[in-house]
Design a protein around this motif. Structure first.
Motif, mmCIF file in Angstrom:
data_model
loop_
_atom_site.group_PDB
_atom_site.id
_atom_site.type_symbol
_atom_site.label_atom_id
_atom_site.label_comp_id
_atom_site.label_asym_id
_atom_site.label_seq_id
_atom_site.Cartn_x
_atom_site.Cartn_y
_atom_site.Cartn_z
ATOM 1 N N GLY A 65 0.822 -1.209 0.000
ATOM 2 C CA GLY A 65 0.000 0.000 0.000
ATOM 3 C C GLY A 65 0.853 1.255 0.000
ATOM 4 N N LEU A 66 1.930 1.245 0.763
ATOM 5 C CA LEU A 66 2.839 2.393 0.795
ATOM 6 C C LEU A 66 3.498 2.595 -0.570
ATOM 7 C CD1 LEU A 66 4.233 4.653 2.352
ATOM 8 C CD2 LEU A 66 5.916 2.986 3.127
ATOM 9 N N LEU A 67 3.942 1.515 -1.184
ATOM 10 C CA LEU A 67 4.537 1.623 -2.520
ATOM 11 C C LEU A 67 3.523 2.146 -3.534
ATOM 12 C CD1 LEU A 67 6.706 -1.616 -2.718
ATOM 13 C CD2 LEU A 67 7.467 0.741 -2.463
ATOM 14 N N ASP A 68 2.283 1.669 -3.467
ATOM 15 C CA ASP A 68 1.240 2.164 -4.376
ATOM 16 C C ASP A 68 1.008 3.657 -4.182
ATOM 17 O OD1 ASP A 68 0.959 -0.397 -5.379
ATOM 18 O OD2 ASP A 68 -0.876 -0.845 -4.232
ATOM 19 N N ALA A 69 0.959 4.100 -2.918
ATOM 20 C CA ALA A 69 0.739 5.518 -2.627
ATOM 21 C C ALA A 69 1.903 6.365 -3.137
ATOM 22 C CB ALA A 69 0.546 5.730 -1.122
ATOM 23 N N LEU A 70 3.123 5.910 -2.929
ATOM 24 C CA LEU A 70 4.291 6.653 -3.394
ATOM 25 C C LEU A 70 4.350 6.687 -4.917
ATOM 26 C CD1 LEU A 70 7.001 5.440 -0.866
ATOM 27 C CD2 LEU A 70 5.879 7.673 -0.946
ATOM 28 N N ASN A 71 4.050 5.572 -5.562
ATOM 29 C CA ASN A 71 4.058 5.535 -7.024
ATOM 30 C C ASN A 71 2.974 6.432 -7.605
ATOM 31 O OD1 ASN A 71 6.240 3.806 -7.215
ATOM 32 N ND2 ASN A 71 4.974 1.977 -7.225
ATOM 33 N N ALA A 72 1.802 6.470 -6.979
ATOM 34 C CA ALA A 72 0.726 7.343 -7.459
ATOM 35 C C ALA A 72 1.129 8.805 -7.325
ATOM 36 C CB ALA A 72 -0.556 7.066 -6.680
ATOM 37 N N THR A 73 1.752 9.160 -6.213
ATOM 38 C CA THR A 73 2.209 10.532 -6.008
ATOM 39 C C THR A 73 3.260 10.890 -7.046
ATOM 40 O OG1 THR A 73 1.766 10.391 -3.646
ATOM 41 C CG2 THR A 73 3.276 12.103 -4.348
ATOM 42 N N GLU A 74 4.186 9.971 -7.315
ATOM 43 C CA GLU A 74 5.232 10.218 -8.296
ATOM 44 C C GLU A 74 4.629 10.388 -9.695
ATOM 45 O OE1 GLU A 74 8.979 7.788 -10.158
ATOM 46 O OE2 GLU A 74 8.613 7.610 -8.014
ATOM 47 N N SER A 75 3.639 9.575 -10.038
ATOM 48 C CA SER A 75 2.993 9.684 -11.350
ATOM 49 C C SER A 75 2.286 11.021 -11.496
ATOM 50 C CB SER A 75 1.989 8.549 -11.543
ATOM 51 O OG SER A 75 2.647 7.310 -11.575
ATOM 52 N N GLU A 76 1.603 11.456 -10.438
ATOM 53 C CA GLU A 76 0.914 12.750 -10.478
ATOM 54 C C GLU A 76 1.918 13.889 -10.638
ATOM 55 O OE1 GLU A 76 -1.508 13.066 -6.991
ATOM 56 O OE2 GLU A 76 -2.666 11.282 -7.498
ATOM 57 N N THR A 77 3.024 13.812 -9.930
ATOM 58 C CA THR A 77 4.060 14.846 -10.016
ATOM 59 C C THR A 77 4.656 14.880 -11.420
ATOM 60 O OG1 THR A 77 4.567 14.586 -7.678
ATOM 61 C CG2 THR A 77 6.231 15.667 -9.027
ATOM 62 N N ASP A 78 4.931 13.702 -11.989
ATOM 63 C CA ASP A 78 5.475 13.645 -13.347
ATOM 64 C C ASP A 78 4.503 14.253 -14.351
ATOM 65 O OD1 ASP A 78 7.726 12.423 -12.347
ATOM 66 O OD2 ASP A 78 7.152 10.398 -12.994
ATOM 67 N N ALA A 79 3.212 13.960 -14.204
ATOM 68 C CA ALA A 79 2.206 14.506 -15.116
ATOM 69 C C ALA A 79 2.138 16.025 -14.997
ATOM 70 C CB ALA A 79 0.848 13.882 -14.822
#
Length: 92
Positions: A65-79
């Motif tokens: 869950g932590l990895l999913d949350a961090l990856n989602a945040t990173e994807s949003e930042t990249d976008a």
């Protein structure tokens, strides 16, 4: 282009949104030690291994869950970064 316009265009940036907070339950550490076998009987082994599996599963759920949350945040930042790059005017 005037010097004032160049200065203003060079300083313009797109504000970055704050990162979403991470759920507190995802920040819980996994147990450092596991319960030991007490008497080595078949019943004790089965119950202890069931406890170990349960602890592993709870820890894996939090970790993933932590990895999913961090990856989602990173994807949003990249976008957002990509959107900002596209909207930034190129210098003449």
């Amino acid at each position: 282009m005037s010097a004032l316009a160049m200065t203003l265009s060079a300083c313009s940036t797109t504000p970055q949104p704050d990162a979403p907070p991470i759920q507190q339950t995802l920040l819980t550490r996994c147990p450092q030690t596991l319960p030991p076998l007490t008497d080595g009987t078949g019943r004790d082994v089965v119950l202890t291994m069931r406890d170990w599996a349960s602890q592993y599963q709870r820890c894996a759920i939090r970790h993933n869950g932590l990895l999913d949350a961090l990856n989602a945040t990173e994807s949003e930042t990249d976008a957002l970064d990509e959107k900002a790059r596209r909207s930034t005017p190129t210098p003449d």
